[in-house]
Design a protein around this motif. Structure first.
Motif, mmCIF file in Angstrom:
data_model
loop_
_atom_site.group_PDB
_atom_site.id
_atom_site.type_symbol
_atom_site.label_atom_id
_atom_site.label_comp_id
_atom_site.label_asym_id
_atom_site.label_seq_id
_atom_site.Cartn_x
_atom_site.Cartn_y
_atom_site.Cartn_z
ATOM 1 N N ALA A 289 56.532 50.677 33.586
ATOM 2 C CA ALA A 289 57.562 51.657 33.918
ATOM 3 C C ALA A 289 59.420 51.105 34.100
ATOM 4 C CB ALA A 289 57.361 52.329 34.973
ATOM 5 N N ALA A 290 59.302 49.798 34.200
ATOM 6 C CA ALA A 290 60.669 49.207 34.213
ATOM 7 C C ALA A 290 61.083 48.604 32.963
ATOM 8 C CB ALA A 290 60.685 47.990 35.345
ATOM 9 N N ASP A 291 60.475 48.960 31.604
ATOM 10 C CA ASP A 291 60.987 48.570 30.572
ATOM 11 C C ASP A 291 60.953 47.059 30.324
ATOM 12 O OD1 ASP A 291 60.416 50.933 28.795
ATOM 13 O OD2 ASP A 291 62.460 51.529 29.301
ATOM 14 N N ALA A 292 60.114 46.421 31.049
ATOM 15 C CA ALA A 292 60.353 44.749 31.062
ATOM 16 C C ALA A 292 60.080 44.191 29.863
ATOM 17 C CB ALA A 292 59.359 44.018 32.297
ATOM 18 N N ILE A 293 60.930 42.917 29.901
ATOM 19 C CA ILE A 293 60.554 42.121 28.544
ATOM 20 C C ILE A 293 59.829 40.873 29.047
ATOM 21 C CG2 ILE A 293 61.889 40.668 26.724
ATOM 22 C CD1 ILE A 293 62.637 43.737 26.453
ATOM 23 N N VAL A 294 58.669 40.292 28.183
ATOM 24 C CA VAL A 294 58.140 39.181 28.394
ATOM 25 C C VAL A 294 58.719 38.027 27.675
ATOM 26 C CG1 VAL A 294 55.775 37.986 28.591
ATOM 27 C CG2 VAL A 294 55.948 40.715 28.617
ATOM 28 N N GLY B 45 55.991 54.863 38.650
ATOM 29 C CA GLY B 45 56.917 55.885 38.101
ATOM 30 C C GLY B 45 58.357 55.630 38.472
ATOM 31 N N VAL B 46 59.121 55.902 37.633
ATOM 32 C CA VAL B 46 60.741 56.278 38.107
ATOM 33 C C VAL B 46 61.349 57.313 37.490
ATOM 34 C CG1 VAL B 46 62.682 55.231 37.506
ATOM 35 C CG2 VAL B 46 60.733 53.880 37.327
ATOM 36 N N ARG B 47 61.645 58.310 38.641
ATOM 37 C CA ARG B 47 62.358 59.549 38.473
ATOM 38 C C ARG B 47 63.837 59.242 38.384
ATOM 39 N NH1 ARG B 47 60.458 64.758 41.693
ATOM 40 N NH2 ARG B 47 61.940 66.619 40.492
ATOM 41 N N GLY B 48 64.383 59.431 37.283
ATOM 42 C CA GLY B 48 65.766 59.244 37.157
ATOM 43 C C GLY B 48 66.350 59.985 36.013
ATOM 44 N N PRO B 49 67.405 59.242 35.404
ATOM 45 C CA PRO B 49 67.898 60.074 34.017
ATOM 46 C C PRO B 49 66.854 59.835 33.202
ATOM 47 C CG PRO B 49 69.544 58.274 35.002
ATOM 48 C CD PRO B 49 68.370 58.401 35.824
ATOM 49 N N ALA B 50 66.067 58.689 33.130
ATOM 50 C CA ALA B 50 64.835 58.667 32.175
ATOM 51 C C ALA B 50 63.647 58.520 32.978
ATOM 52 C CB ALA B 50 65.267 57.827 31.202
ATOM 53 N N THR B 51 62.736 59.729 33.158
ATOM 54 C CA THR B 51 61.577 59.439 33.992
ATOM 55 C C THR B 51 60.455 58.922 33.174
ATOM 56 O OG1 THR B 51 62.189 61.452 34.947
ATOM 57 C CG2 THR B 51 59.819 61.239 34.926
ATOM 58 N N ARG B 52 59.910 58.065 33.836
ATOM 59 C CA ARG B 52 59.092 57.252 33.309
ATOM 60 C C ARG B 52 57.661 57.241 34.416
ATOM 61 N NH1 ARG B 52 63.079 52.058 33.377
ATOM 62 N NH2 ARG B 52 64.491 52.802 31.973
ATOM 63 N N VAL C 186 63.806 42.174 33.682
ATOM 64 C CA VAL C 186 63.654 43.518 33.938
ATOM 65 C C VAL C 186 65.065 43.947 34.058
ATOM 66 C CG1 VAL C 186 63.107 45.386 35.694
ATOM 67 C CG2 VAL C 186 61.743 43.371 35.381
ATOM 68 N N PRO C 187 65.384 44.931 33.072
ATOM 69 C CA PRO C 187 66.970 45.531 33.094
ATOM 70 C C PRO C 187 66.922 46.452 34.144
ATOM 71 C CG PRO C 187 65.281 46.577 31.489
ATOM 72 C CD PRO C 187 64.501 45.439 31.848
ATOM 73 N N PRO C 188 68.336 47.040 34.523
ATOM 74 C CA PRO C 188 68.435 47.933 35.686
ATOM 75 C C PRO C 188 67.604 49.090 35.538
ATOM 76 C CG PRO C 188 70.665 47.072 34.807
ATOM 77 C CD PRO C 188 69.621 46.538 33.853
ATOM 78 N N LEU D 120 57.263 44.536 27.142
ATOM 79 C CA LEU D 120 55.897 44.527 27.727
ATOM 80 C C LEU D 120 54.919 45.665 26.702
ATOM 81 C CD1 LEU D 120 54.555 43.637 30.579
ATOM 82 C CD2 LEU D 120 54.424 46.012 30.628
ATOM 83 N N ALA D 121 55.755 46.815 26.169
ATOM 84 C CA ALA D 121 54.623 47.599 25.505
ATOM 85 C C ALA D 121 54.169 47.124 24.196
ATOM 86 C CB ALA D 121 55.487 48.901 25.167
ATOM 87 N N GLU D 122 54.682 45.946 23.740
ATOM 88 C CA GLU D 122 54.308 45.177 22.438
ATOM 89 C C GLU D 122 53.412 44.286 22.775
ATOM 90 O OE1 GLU D 122 57.746 44.815 19.923
ATOM 91 O OE2 GLU D 122 58.431 46.783 20.449
#
Ligand SMILES: Cc1cc2nc3c(=O)[nH]c(=O)nc-3n(C[C@H](O)[C@H](O)[C@H](O)COP(=O)(O)OP(=O)(O)OC[C@H]3O[C@@H](n4cnc5c(N)ncnc54)[C@H](O)[C@@H]3O)c2cc1C
Length: 272
Positions: A131-136, A199-206, A172-174, A149-151
């Protein structure tokens, strides 16, 4: 008494460079906190006997900022995440998830890198990181590569990690918006998740879910429905169609789908 650990061949690295050199030369399985490895050895679910202990690599333990990126060292434990002011401020859903992992002993030994590399669909940190669009961040003697992370996960307990690579960090980006985490298991502590969501509820809900597919998933269609103004009832319908959880020893697919839909409703009302 002989146990699985009587037979293991263990080397211990004292620096990341030494660890990478050993992984480059010899076929060894990294072991960090050993909370998954030890169970696999005792249950006979791993054929591995040659290990590389990376626990002493303090350079992989930090939780820091690089610009506006939160950098979580691969050896950061759940206890470290829980205690970190940076995690509490930037990624509170990871602190919440960390508090619900195992018991205190597991939180003291279990690491974020181990949770990611172990690639269990029930790993509690994984929906948070998805949900945080993290990068490994992966490193070998050949250099470093950053994998979203999605890949990173390619199938059930399968990842793009090569035998000569270590996970060195998760970036983890902001994250803009309200963060939310919920784990549903047989009991509050020491239980493997039947369904786990962040979940993240904001400009881009995830909205990301664990234990509903072979790998952690982002509910992209549900996210799109919510972003385009669908009602929560409509979004729950979309989520019910989007995921296809299976029956297994811990739960049934139908139960998981119902719980996932109800958690979406709870996420939406709690973050309103
Ligand atoms: C009683 C108990 C309760 C638990 N409860 C939970 C829970 O509630 N939620 C949950 O998500 N998990 C739980 N776990 C599972 C486990 O604690 C976590 O997955 C933990 O994060 C694993 O981290 P570790 O450092 O111990 O990994 P290890 O056991 O050391 O390693 C796990 C795997 O990751 C690989 N690995 C580790 N670090 C790296 C690295 N830096 N680079 C490359 N590969 C690496 C290893 O080779 C191995 O394949 C539980 C385990 C036990 C025994």
């Amino acid at each position: 008494m002989r146990t699985a650990t009587s037979e293991i061949d263990l080397r211990r690295a004292t620096s990341v460079d030494e660890a990478l050199a050993i992984l480059g030369e010899e076929r060894r399985t990294p072991v960090a906190g050993a909370t998954d490895v030890y169970v696999a050895l005792n249950f006979g679910t791993t054929p591995e006997r040659r290990f590389l202990d990376i626990w002493a690599l303090d350079e992989l333990r930090g939780i820091t900022m690089r610009g506006d990126i939160l950098v979580l060292g691969a050896l950061a434990t759940y206890t470290a995440c829980l205690r970190s002011p940076l995690v509490r401020e930037r990624l509170p859903m990871l602190a919440e998830a960390s508090a619900l992992v195992g018991g205190v002993q597991i939180q003291n030994r279990g690491t974020l890198g181990g949770n990611v590399a172990n690639a269990s669909p029930a790993g509690d940190s994984l929906p948070v990181l998805a949900a945080a669009d993290a990068i490994v961040v992966l490193r070998s003697l050949a250099g470093e590569r950053r994998v979203p992370l999605a890949e990173f996960f390619t199938g059930y307990r399968a990842t793009v990690l090569r035998p000569d690579e270590l996970i060195v960090a998760v970036e983890v980006p902001p994250v803009a918006g309200k963060q939310w985490f919920r784990k549903v298991g047989t009991r509050a502590a020491q239980a493997i998740s039947k369904v786990v969501v962040a979940g993240v509820r904001g400009p881009a809900t995830r909205f990301a879910l664990g234990s509903v597919a072979p790998v952690v998933v982002r509910a992209r269609e549900t996210e799109r429905a919510l972003a385009s103004g669908a009602s929560i009832d409509e979004a729950m319908e979309v989520l019910g169609r989007e995921i296809a959880p299976i029956d297994d020893v811990r739960s049934t697919g139908d139960y998981r789908r119902t719980v996932a839909r109800n958690l979406l409703r709870r996420f939406w009302s709690d973050t309103a």
